[in-house]
Design a protein around this motif. Structure first.
Motif, PDB file in Angstrom:
ATOM      1  N   VAL A   1      59.490 -55.592  21.429  1.00  0.00           N
ATOM      2  CA  VAL A   1      60.489 -56.845  21.297  1.00  0.00           C
ATOM      3  C   VAL A   1      61.755 -56.568  21.193  1.00  0.00           C
ATOM      4  CG1 VAL A   1      60.795 -58.885  19.758  1.00  0.00           C
ATOM      5  CG2 VAL A   1      58.559 -58.172  19.957  1.00  0.00           C
ATOM      6  N   ALA A   2      62.511 -56.820  21.941  1.00  0.00           N
ATOM      7  CA  ALA A   2      63.918 -56.196  22.227  1.00  0.00           C
ATOM      8  C   ALA A   2      64.671 -57.586  21.399  1.00  0.00           C
ATOM      9  CB  ALA A   2      64.434 -56.245  23.661  1.00  0.00           C
ATOM     10  N   GLY A   3      65.054 -56.941  20.288  1.00  0.00           N
ATOM     11  CA  GLY A   3      66.082 -58.147  19.454  1.00  0.00           C
ATOM     12  C   GLY A   3      65.177 -58.627  18.129  1.00  0.00           C
ATOM     13  N   ALA A   4      65.900 -58.470  17.129  1.00  0.00           N
ATOM     14  CA  ALA A   4      65.494 -58.905  15.738  1.00  0.00           C
ATOM     15  C   ALA A   4      66.121 -60.377  15.233  1.00  0.00           C
ATOM     16  CB  ALA A   4      65.400 -57.847  14.680  1.00  0.00           C
ATOM     17  N   GLY A   5      66.424 -61.130  16.124  1.00  0.00           N
ATOM     18  CA  GLY A   5      66.839 -62.394  15.722  1.00  0.00           C
ATOM     19  C   GLY A   5      65.735 -63.363  15.704  1.00  0.00           C
ATOM     20  N   MET A   6      66.067 -64.830  15.878  1.00  0.00           N
ATOM     21  CA  MET A   6      64.861 -65.843  15.519  1.00  0.00           C
ATOM     22  C   MET A   6      63.961 -65.435  16.755  1.00  0.00           C
ATOM     23  SD  MET A   6      64.313 -68.109  13.374  1.00  0.00           S
ATOM     24  CE  MET A   6      65.345 -69.067  12.645  1.00  0.00           C
ATOM     25  N   ALA A   7      64.320 -65.424  18.049  1.00  0.00           N
ATOM     26  CA  ALA A   7      63.593 -65.187  18.995  1.00  0.00           C
ATOM     27  C   ALA A   7      62.581 -64.110  18.924  1.00  0.00           C
ATOM     28  CB  ALA A   7      64.127 -65.032  20.388  1.00  0.00           C
TER      29      ALA A   7
ATOM     30  N   LEU B   1      68.514 -56.947  10.442  1.00  0.00           N
ATOM     31  CA  LEU B   1      67.673 -58.238  10.976  1.00  0.00           C
ATOM     32  C   LEU B   1      68.376 -59.355  11.075  1.00  0.00           C
ATOM     33  CD1 LEU B   1      64.203 -57.750   8.886  1.00  0.00           C
ATOM     34  CD2 LEU B   1      64.629 -56.720  11.269  1.00  0.00           C
ATOM     35  N   ALA B   2      67.800 -60.385  11.677  1.00  0.00           N
ATOM     36  CA  ALA B   2      68.287 -61.741  11.528  1.00  0.00           C
ATOM     37  C   ALA B   2      69.217 -62.354  12.517  1.00  0.00           C
ATOM     38  CB  ALA B   2      68.646 -62.057   9.968  1.00  0.00           C
ATOM     39  N   GLY B   3      69.659 -61.249  13.353  1.00  0.00           N
ATOM     40  CA  GLY B   3      70.706 -61.716  14.636  1.00  0.00           C
ATOM     41  C   GLY B   3      71.842 -62.521  13.806  1.00  0.00           C
ATOM     42  N   ASN B   4      72.161 -63.553  14.782  1.00  0.00           N
ATOM     43  CA  ASN B   4      73.440 -64.043  14.149  1.00  0.00           C
ATOM     44  C   ASN B   4      72.827 -65.377  12.934  1.00  0.00           C
ATOM     45  OD1 ASN B   4      74.733 -63.098  15.834  1.00  0.00           O
ATOM     46  ND2 ASN B   4      75.535 -65.031  17.318  1.00  0.00           N
ATOM     47  N   CYS B   5      71.577 -65.130  12.587  1.00  0.00           N
ATOM     48  CA  CYS B   5      71.270 -65.946  11.395  1.00  0.00           C
ATOM     49  C   CYS B   5      71.519 -65.124   9.970  1.00  0.00           C
ATOM     50  CB  CYS B   5      69.659 -66.210  11.462  1.00  0.00           C
ATOM     51  SG  CYS B   5      69.288 -67.366  12.778  1.00  0.00           S
ATOM     52  N   HIS B   6      72.004 -63.997  10.185  1.00  0.00           N
ATOM     53  CA  HIS B   6      72.018 -63.074   8.864  1.00  0.00           C
ATOM     54  C   HIS B   6      72.891 -63.730   7.797  1.00  0.00           C
ATOM     55  CE1 HIS B   6      73.644 -59.807   6.708  1.00  0.00           C
ATOM     56  NE2 HIS B   6      72.666 -59.245   6.791  1.00  0.00           N
TER      57      HIS B   6
ATOM     58  N   SER C   1      68.329 -64.058   5.643  1.00  0.00           N
ATOM     59  CA  SER C   1      67.948 -62.738   5.826  1.00  0.00           C
ATOM     60  C   SER C   1      66.486 -62.536   5.096  1.00  0.00           C
ATOM     61  CB  SER C   1      69.197 -61.693   5.165  1.00  0.00           C
ATOM     62  OG  SER C   1      70.291 -61.953   5.892  1.00  0.00           O
ATOM     63  N   ARG C   2      66.542 -62.837   3.942  1.00  0.00           N
ATOM     64  CA  ARG C   2      65.297 -62.770   3.076  1.00  0.00           C
ATOM     65  C   ARG C   2      63.953 -63.314   3.920  1.00  0.00           C
ATOM     66  NH1 ARG C   2      62.211 -60.145   1.485  1.00  0.00           N
ATOM     67  NH2 ARG C   2      60.685 -60.372  -0.532  1.00  0.00           N
ATOM     68  N   MET C   3      64.327 -64.720   4.430  1.00  0.00           N
ATOM     69  CA  MET C   3      63.167 -65.035   5.120  1.00  0.00           C
ATOM     70  C   MET C   3      62.786 -64.236   6.563  1.00  0.00           C
ATOM     71  SD  MET C   3      63.556 -68.742   7.363  1.00  0.00           S
ATOM     72  CE  MET C   3      64.239 -68.127   8.931  1.00  0.00           C
ATOM     73  N   PHE C   4      63.825 -63.792   7.135  1.00  0.00           N
ATOM     74  CA  PHE C   4      63.476 -62.844   8.143  1.00  0.00           C
ATOM     75  C   PHE C   4      62.490 -61.548   7.680  1.00  0.00           C
ATOM     76  CE2 PHE C   4      65.141 -64.000  12.271  1.00  0.00           C
ATOM     77  CZ  PHE C   4      65.992 -65.134  11.996  1.00  0.00           C
TER      78      PHE C   4
ATOM     79  N   VAL D   1      58.868 -60.502   9.396  1.00  0.00           N
ATOM     80  CA  VAL D   1      58.450 -59.242  10.035  1.00  0.00           C
ATOM     81  C   VAL D   1      57.680 -58.427   9.190  1.00  0.00           C
ATOM     82  CG1 VAL D   1      60.423 -59.385  11.671  1.00  0.00           C
ATOM     83  CG2 VAL D   1      60.770 -58.008   9.411  1.00  0.00           C
ATOM     84  N   ASP D   2      57.350 -58.730   7.974  1.00  0.00           N
ATOM     85  CA  ASP D   2      56.590 -57.795   7.289  1.00  0.00           C
ATOM     86  C   ASP D   2      55.119 -57.972   7.455  1.00  0.00           C
ATOM     87  OD1 ASP D   2      55.483 -56.561   5.019  1.00  0.00           O
ATOM     88  OD2 ASP D   2      56.097 -57.660   3.493  1.00  0.00           O
ATOM     89  N   HIS D   3      54.703 -57.117   8.308  1.00  0.00           N
ATOM     90  CA  HIS D   3      53.150 -57.361   8.824  1.00  0.00           C
ATOM     91  C   HIS D   3      52.924 -55.885   9.220  1.00  0.00           C
ATOM     92  CE1 HIS D   3      49.937 -58.328  11.243  1.00  0.00           C
ATOM     93  NE2 HIS D   3      49.867 -59.418  10.649  1.00  0.00           N
ATOM     94  N   GLU D   4      51.606 -55.745   8.858  1.00  0.00           N
ATOM     95  CA  GLU D   4      51.277 -54.347   9.052  1.00  0.00           C
ATOM     96  C   GLU D   4      51.180 -53.653  10.694  1.00  0.00           C
ATOM     97  OE1 GLU D   4      47.036 -54.196   7.556  1.00  0.00           O
ATOM     98  OE2 GLU D   4      46.329 -55.662   9.068  1.00  0.00           O
ATOM     99  N   ASN D   5      51.173 -54.916  11.437  1.00  0.00           N
ATOM    100  CA  ASN D   5      51.254 -54.647  12.832  1.00  0.00           C
ATOM    101  C   ASN D   5      52.640 -54.435  13.534  1.00  0.00           C
ATOM    102  OD1 ASN D   5      48.509 -54.365  13.226  1.00  0.00           O
ATOM    103  ND2 ASN D   5      48.150 -56.463  13.774  1.00  0.00           N
ATOM    104  N   ILE D   6      53.644 -54.555  12.597  1.00  0.00           N
ATOM    105  CA  ILE D   6      54.912 -54.790  13.077  1.00  0.00           C
ATOM    106  C   ILE D   6      55.948 -53.370  12.513  1.00  0.00           C
ATOM    107  CG2 ILE D   6      57.111 -55.810  13.194  1.00  0.00           C
ATOM    108  CD1 ILE D   6      55.814 -58.551  12.697  1.00  0.00           C
ATOM    109  N   ASP D   7      56.370 -52.541  13.556  1.00  0.00           N
ATOM    110  CA  ASP D   7      57.157 -51.371  13.154  1.00  0.00           C
ATOM    111  C   ASP D   7      58.437 -52.175  13.587  1.00  0.00           C
ATOM    112  OD1 ASP D   7      55.278 -49.941  11.926  1.00  0.00           O
ATOM    113  OD2 ASP D   7      55.038 -48.851  13.865  1.00  0.00           O
ATOM    114  N   ILE D   8      59.844 -51.382  13.015  1.00  0.00           N
ATOM    115  CA  ILE D   8      60.871 -51.829  13.370  1.00  0.00           C
ATOM    116  C   ILE D   8      61.978 -50.567  13.595  1.00  0.00           C
ATOM    117  CG2 ILE D   8      63.005 -53.278  12.568  1.00  0.00           C
ATOM    118  CD1 ILE D   8      60.824 -54.749  10.816  1.00  0.00           C
ATOM    119  N   LEU D   9      62.562 -50.789  14.695  1.00  0.00           N
ATOM    120  CA  LEU D   9      63.417 -49.690  14.951  1.00  0.00           C
ATOM    121  C   LEU D   9      64.812 -50.216  14.842  1.00  0.00           C
ATOM    122  CD1 LEU D   9      63.240 -46.445  15.661  1.00  0.00           C
ATOM    123  CD2 LEU D   9      63.095 -47.288  18.227  1.00  0.00           C
ATOM    124  N   LEU D  10      65.712 -49.811  13.967  1.00  0.00           N
ATOM    125  CA  LEU D  10      67.263 -50.733  13.674  1.00  0.00           C
ATOM    126  C   LEU D  10      68.138 -49.732  14.409  1.00  0.00           C
ATOM    127  CD1 LEU D  10      67.169 -52.400  10.318  1.00  0.00           C
ATOM    128  CD2 LEU D  10      67.000 -53.461  12.508  1.00  0.00           C
TER     129      LEU D  10
END
Ligand code: UDP
Length: 366
Positions: A7-13, A37-42, A199-202, A206-215
């Motif tokens: 997934v390219a991008g960690a905003g809402m989409a 995280l959170a894109g422009n919703c940060h 930000s907390r909502m985001f 994304v807090d799921h065992e199948n998700i890794d994040i590269l910031l």
């Protein structure tokens, strides 16, 4: 590590798409250019304990119960109904247009039953293209020239840096004209602000065992490592295709944040300044979560042509280019290689809930 989905991008989409795919059992890697995280919703809590929206005010509203229920798994919402005043002719006037707006501007005392004929008369005395071809036509055909010139003409010129007659009539559909006294900015069934912030909502989404994040990583540099994965792309549409049909325009904002030692300084969360000053609007964040503080923090929005992309610019020229890019994008979607989701990747003036709808729809089809 092999991922099924990049997934390219960690905003809402991006965040919502990642969650949906993870819940389908796919291994997902989110690659995000920013360090957060959170894109422009940060958002974040500032030194006065006030939740500040880093990229300008975000008010959540939707009529879609599936979207609302989805977000409610990750946050509680503070009851909040957005109200806006427009500063015009030295007065604070309720906006969008409703019976109170008319009575305040025209110093009349009409009732809701008279609004329709009042506006009809305004329209009859005005000039516009009978086939609605631009933003001005769309507004003047509903409310006439006087209301258009007071509330829309200069705000729109400031916001988009161009004549409203060059802009799509679709932009005007965002702003309702009400025949009653409802002075809320949105009339959706579900409205609110995440109680612990976006930000907390985001983080929870994304807090799921199948998700890794590269910031702090650029998708375009990383993508060569992930040939076989499906890509969910949420960045700029033209950039994905190396600008081959020319650049699409995006509009940006320069935001100025100011704090004052005061409980509240504005009578409403947002005051629009269609005709005065260089900012378009000022938002006072405390109205959203009613936080208790000795101070109050305000955000002044100055539209800008350079900077982070916030808005797509709806002109016939950009629309034409969008069509060419979308044709290529659709081929990749049909081939199940890349899916384009969100405001930047679909080049659409989507609200937050529409982005979630698109993510649900597109990820549901995979
Ligand atoms: N608009 C305007 N006057 C206003 C508010 C909005 O002319 O007081 C026009 C303007 O062109 C703006 C568009 O309506 O860009 C959409 O407004 P909205 O408040 O939805 O903008 P956003 O919150 O997306 O910046």
């Amino acid at each position: 590590m092999n991922y099924d989905v990049i997934v390219a991008g960690a905003g809402m989409a991006g965040a919502v798409s990642a969650r949906i795919m993870a819940e389908k059992g796919r291994k997902v890697l989110i690659v995000e250019k920013k360090k957060q995280l959170a894109g422009n919703c940060h958002d974040y809590k500032n030194e006065y304990g006030i939740t500040v929206h880093t990229y300008g005010p975000h008010i959540f509203h939707t009529n879609n119960s599936a979207v609302w229920n989805f977000l409610n798994r990750f946050t509680d919402f503070e009851f909040y109904q957005h109200r806006v005043l427009a500063y015009a002719e030295g007065k604070m006037i309720p906006f969008p247009i409703n019976v109170k707006t008319i009575n305040s501007l025209f110093e009349t005392n009409i009732n809701v039953g008279q609004v329709e004929s009042f506006l009809k008369e305004q329209v009859e005395n005005s000039k516009f293209n009978s086939e609605i071809v631009n933003f001005r036509d769309a507004v003047v055909s509903q409310v006439g020239e006087r209301l258009y010139e007071t509330f829309f003409k200069n705000y729109t010129a400031k916001q988009w840096g161009r004549d409203p007659e060059e802009l799509s009539p679709e932009i005007a559909r965002r702003i309702p004209v009400r025949k009653n006294g409802d002075n809320r900015y949105f009339s959706d069934i579900y409205q609110g602000i995440p109680k612990s912030g976006y930000s907390r909502m985001f983080e929870r989404i994304v807090d799921h065992e199948n998700i890794d994040i590269l910031l702090g990583a650029d998708y375009f540099e990383a993508r060569d490592h992930f040939h076989d994965s499906l890509t969910i792309y949420t960045g700029k549409l033209d950039e994905y295709f190396d600008f081959k049909y020319g650049e699409l325009e995006y509009r940006s904002l320069k935001l100025e944040f100011k704090s004052y030692e005061n409980s509240y300084v504005q009578p409403a969360a947002t005051v629009n300044y269609p005709n005065d000053y260089d900012w378009t609007r000022i938002t006072e964040f405390k109205h959203f979560l009613k936080e208790d503080s000795s101070h109050t923090t305000l955000c002044y929005e100055y539209p800008a042509s350079c900077g982070d992309p916030y808005y797509v610019v709806m002109t016939p020229e950009n629309d034409r280019k969008r069509e060419m890019y979308m044709e290529d994008a659709m081929k990749l979607e049909t081939g199940k290689q890349t899916v384009f989701v969100g405001r930047l990747a679909q080049y659409r003036y989507y609200n937050m809930d529409q982005v979630i709808e698109k993510a649900m729809e597109k990820c549901g089809n995979i």
